[in-house]
Design a protein around this motif. Structure first.
Motif, PDB file in Angstrom:
ATOM      1  N   LEU A 159       0.839  -1.205   0.000  1.00 45.37           N
ATOM      2  CA  LEU A 159       0.000   0.000   0.000  1.00 45.37           C
ATOM      3  C   LEU A 159       0.873   1.253   0.000  1.00 45.37           C
ATOM      4  N   VAL A 160       1.876   1.272   0.878  1.00 39.83           N
ATOM      5  CA  VAL A 160       2.723   2.466   0.995  1.00 39.83           C
ATOM      6  C   VAL A 160       3.517   2.691  -0.295  1.00 39.83           C
ATOM      7  N   ALA A 161       4.011   1.611  -0.900  1.00 40.03           N
ATOM      8  CA  ALA A 161       4.775   1.761  -2.153  1.00 40.03           C
ATOM      9  C   ALA A 161       3.887   2.369  -3.246  1.00 40.03           C
ATOM     10  N   SER A 162       2.624   1.941  -3.312  1.00 39.93           N
ATOM     11  CA  SER A 162       1.711   2.521  -4.316  1.00 39.93           C
ATOM     12  C   SER A 162       1.490   4.002  -4.056  1.00 39.93           C
ATOM     13  N   LEU A 163       1.288   4.357  -2.798  1.00 39.92           N
ATOM     14  CA  LEU A 163       1.035   5.761  -2.475  1.00 39.92           C
ATOM     15  C   LEU A 163       2.279   6.603  -2.737  1.00 39.92           C
ATOM     16  N   ARG A 164       3.443   6.010  -2.430  1.00 36.30           N
ATOM     17  CA  ARG A 164       4.700   6.738  -2.653  1.00 36.30           C
ATOM     18  C   ARG A 164       4.859   7.131  -4.121  1.00 36.30           C
ATOM     19  N   SER A 165       4.465   6.206  -5.005  1.00 38.02           N
ATOM     20  CA  SER A 165       4.637   6.514  -6.427  1.00 38.02           C
ATOM     21  C   SER A 165       3.588   7.520  -6.906  1.00 38.02           C
ATOM     22  N   ALA A 166       2.572   7.792  -6.076  1.00 36.48           N
ATOM     23  CA  ALA A 166       1.482   8.675  -6.519  1.00 36.48           C
ATOM     24  C   ALA A 166       1.556  10.082  -5.934  1.00 36.48           C
ATOM     25  N   THR A 167       2.392  10.292  -4.929  1.00 38.43           N
ATOM     26  CA  THR A 167       2.392  11.619  -4.298  1.00 38.43           C
ATOM     27  C   THR A 167       3.777  12.061  -3.840  1.00 38.43           C
ATOM     28  N   ASP A 168       3.970  13.376  -3.852  1.00 42.27           N
ATOM     29  CA  ASP A 168       5.198  13.950  -3.281  1.00 42.27           C
ATOM     30  C   ASP A 168       4.930  14.494  -1.889  1.00 42.27           C
ATOM     31  N   LEU A 169       3.663  14.377  -1.431  1.00 42.61           N
ATOM     32  CA  LEU A 169       3.357  14.848  -0.080  1.00 42.61           C
ATOM     33  C   LEU A 169       4.018  13.934   0.954  1.00 42.61           C
ATOM     34  N   HIS A 170       4.274  14.486   2.126  1.00 44.48           N
ATOM     35  CA  HIS A 170       4.813  13.696   3.231  1.00 44.48           C
ATOM     36  C   HIS A 170       3.859  12.538   3.530  1.00 44.48           C
ATOM     37  N   LEU A 171       4.391  11.325   3.643  1.00 47.43           N
ATOM     38  CA  LEU A 171       3.570  10.158   3.997  1.00 47.43           C
ATOM     39  C   LEU A 171       3.925   9.676   5.396  1.00 47.43           C
ATOM     40  N   MET A 172       3.001   9.921   6.322  1.00 45.34           N
ATOM     41  CA  MET A 172       3.159   9.430   7.704  1.00 45.34           C
ATOM     42  C   MET A 172       2.273   8.184   7.801  1.00 45.34           C
ATOM     43  N   VAL A 173       2.854   7.066   8.161  1.00 46.03           N
ATOM     44  CA  VAL A 173       2.064   5.838   8.187  1.00 46.03           C
ATOM     45  C   VAL A 173       1.720   5.491   9.639  1.00 46.03           C
ATOM     46  N   LYS A 174       0.408   5.363   9.882  1.00 46.81           N
ATOM     47  CA  LYS A 174      -0.058   5.169  11.267  1.00 46.81           C
ATOM     48  C   LYS A 174      -0.195   3.683  11.571  1.00 46.81           C
ATOM     49  N   LEU A 175       0.635   3.210  12.483  1.00 45.78           N
ATOM     50  CA  LEU A 175       0.705   1.775  12.759  1.00 45.78           C
ATOM     51  C   LEU A 175      -0.367   1.339  13.748  1.00 45.78           C
ATOM     52  N   SER A 176      -0.772   0.081  13.587  1.00 44.91           N
ATOM     53  CA  SER A 176      -1.778  -0.491  14.474  1.00 44.91           C
ATOM     54  C   SER A 176      -1.107  -1.273  15.584  1.00 44.91           C
ATOM     55  N   PRO A 177      -1.543  -1.064  16.837  1.00 46.96           N
ATOM     56  CA  PRO A 177      -0.969  -1.835  17.948  1.00 46.96           C
ATOM     57  C   PRO A 177      -1.436  -3.284  17.893  1.00 46.96           C
ATOM     58  N   ASN A 178      -2.452  -3.547  17.078  1.00 39.52           N
ATOM     59  CA  ASN A 178      -2.978  -4.909  17.011  1.00 39.52           C
ATOM     60  C   ASN A 178      -2.085  -5.833  16.189  1.00 39.52           C
ATOM     61  N   SER A 179      -1.116  -5.220  15.481  1.00 42.99           N
ATOM     62  CA  SER A 179      -0.135  -6.042  14.780  1.00 42.99           C
ATOM     63  C   SER A 179       0.902  -6.460  15.828  1.00 42.99           C
ATOM     64  N   GLY A 180       1.242  -7.720  15.832  1.00 46.11           N
ATOM     65  CA  GLY A 180       2.135  -8.202  16.894  1.00 46.11           C
ATOM     66  C   GLY A 180       3.561  -7.693  16.778  1.00 46.11           C
ATOM     67  N   ASP A 181       3.956  -7.240  15.604  1.00 44.06           N
ATOM     68  CA  ASP A 181       5.372  -6.977  15.347  1.00 44.06           C
ATOM     69  C   ASP A 181       5.585  -5.523  14.906  1.00 44.06           C
ATOM     70  N   ILE A 182       5.690  -4.638  15.862  1.00 45.53           N
ATOM     71  CA  ILE A 182       5.851  -3.207  15.540  1.00 45.53           C
ATOM     72  C   ILE A 182       7.185  -2.940  14.822  1.00 45.53           C
ATOM     73  N   PRO A 183       8.330  -3.472  15.305  1.00 42.40           N
ATOM     74  CA  PRO A 183       9.584  -3.195  14.581  1.00 42.40           C
ATOM     75  C   PRO A 183       9.522  -3.663  13.133  1.00 42.40           C
ATOM     76  N   GLY A 184       8.981  -4.856  12.907  1.00 43.43           N
ATOM     77  CA  GLY A 184       8.899  -5.399  11.543  1.00 43.43           C
ATOM     78  C   GLY A 184       7.995  -4.546  10.667  1.00 43.43           C
ATOM     79  N   MET A 185       6.886  -4.120  11.225  1.00 38.24           N
ATOM     80  CA  MET A 185       5.939  -3.300  10.465  1.00 38.24           C
ATOM     81  C   MET A 185       6.550  -1.931  10.149  1.00 38.24           C
ATOM     82  N   ALA A 186       7.214  -1.354  11.144  1.00 33.05           N
ATOM     83  CA  ALA A 186       7.822  -0.031  10.938  1.00 33.05           C
ATOM     84  C   ALA A 186       8.888  -0.107   9.848  1.00 33.05           C
ATOM     85  N   ARG A 187       9.703  -1.156   9.889  1.00 31.68           N
ATOM     86  CA  ARG A 187      10.758  -1.314   8.868  1.00 31.68           C
ATOM     87  C   ARG A 187      10.148  -1.520   7.487  1.00 31.68           C
ATOM     88  N   ALA A 188       9.062  -2.312   7.435  1.00 33.21           N
ATOM     89  CA  ALA A 188       8.432  -2.604   6.128  1.00 33.21           C
ATOM     90  C   ALA A 188       7.928  -1.321   5.478  1.00 33.21           C
TER      91      ALA A 188
END
Ligand SMILES: Cc1cc2nc3c(=O)[nH]c(=O)nc-3n(C[C@H](O)[C@H](O)[C@H](O)COP(=O)(O)O)c2cc1C
Length: 316
Positions: A159-188
């Motif tokens: 999802l983020v890669a698609s949005l990156r190719s579509a905009t030059d605006l700052h992309l802040m990605v809001k992570l869900s605490p319900n995902s068990g792996d915050i470091p992995g998600m943040a890196r991805a």
């Protein structure tokens, strides 16, 4: 006081990257501040680091059936269900009000498919006055059987890669605490092109009316927010800070300046205030002032001096 003894005023400016520069590190959290209209009766929107508006989808959404909010011992559960006016009405009717008031505007974006997120982002990118986009990845992907984007690093990264190719605006990605792996998600999402990560969104919970034996919320499940989630949020911010190089924005139960300072020490470059705003609309301004006082008291000249300064283990 002589010039030599006078304490320097700390610099509260925050550069989150790709053009998103805040005059101070305190933003409102999406969904708790609407589009700034009601709030502007209480505070000057131009004094905030940024206003993060209610999540915006392509078409207007009506949200979940009532009841939509219940109180919990140290917070609240909500199942608003992403009610919003849709991107067209947002740009025509809501954005001008915020800009008139001098607010820096970050638009929280939601979607049921990658294509919907893309279309909303492309529409928003036609309004370069927007400071940035916060991508709410806690939405179910209808093409993947309703699994939330934020539960699967590959789906979130796609999802983020698609949005990156579509905009030059700052992309802040809001992570869900319900995902068990915050470091992995943040890196991805960092590798996929995110400019910053914000966390946490609400933690899924529920409540039951024992008299009717029905769920307390019309949407059955709801998102837990407020002081109850602060320790979890703090831990996750610390984990994300250790995992990525892009800025981390801390969210979760911030009601006092001390709470914000803890998030900064854990690694946040900026913070968002959500549920506390319902109790006291002046909370964000109080937090800004308190952060400045803390830095000044500690002899720190900028947020960078405090950010990620957690001392773990034996300092000696
Ligand atoms: C009533 C309500 C509505 C929310 N709506 C959204 C939303 O539309 N998009 C989003 O990303 N987060 C939404 N959130 C989550 C908040 O932005 C924030 O991440 C969460 O409440 C934790 O912060 P807090 O404890 O300071 O409230 C909502 C929270 C509440 C309480």
């Amino acid at each position: 006081m002589t010039g030599k003894n006078r304490k320097a005023v700390p610099d509260l400016t925050v550069d989150l990257g790709r053009g998103l520069v805040l005059k101070n590190p305190v933003m409102t959290a999406s969904g708790t501040f609407g589009y700034g209209e009601e709030a502007s009766a209480y505070l000057d929107l131009s004094e905030l680091g940024a206003v993060v508006v209610k999540g915006i989808s392509e078409e207007p959404r009506r949200g979940n059936p009532p009841p939509r909010v219940v109180e919990t011992p140290a917070g609240m559960l909500n199942s608003i269900g992403l009610q919003n006016v849709g991107v067209k009405a947002f740009l025509a009717e809501k954005l001008p009000f915020l800009l008139d008031r001098g607010a820096t505007v970050v638009v929280n974006v939601l979607g049921s498919t990658v294509e919907e997120y893309l279309r909303v982002t492309e529409r928003l990118s036609t309004a370069p006055v927007i400071g940035g986009i916060e991508v709410n990845i806690s939405c179910p992907n209808v093409k993947e059987g309703g699994v939330q984007f934020g539960m699967c690093p590959d789906m979130a990264a796609g999802l983020v890669a698609s949005l990156r190719s579509a905009t030059d605006l700052h992309l802040m990605v809001k992570l869900s605490p319900n995902s068990g792996d915050i470091p992995g998600m943040a890196r991805a999402v960092e590798e996929a092109g995110a400019d910053s990560v914000s966390l946490i969104n609400t933690i899924t919970g529920m409540d039951i009316d024992i008299r009717t034996r029905r769920p307390a919320l019309g949407g059955v499940f709801g998102g837990l927010s407020g002081p109850a989630i602060r320790p979890v949020a703090l831990r996750m911010v610390y984990e994300a800070f250790g995992a990525v190089r892009i800025p981390v924005v801390g969210i979760g139960g911030i009601a006092d300046p001390e709470h914000a300072v803890k998030f900064i020490i854990a690694g946040s470059l900026a913070v968002q205030v959500g549920t506390a705003f319902f109790l006291d609309p002046l909370t964000p301004l109080r937090v800004i002032k308190g952060i400045e006082e803390y830095l000044s008291r500690e002899g720190m000249l900028s947020l960078a001096d405090a950010r990620g300064s957690l001392v773990v283990g034996d300092p000696g």
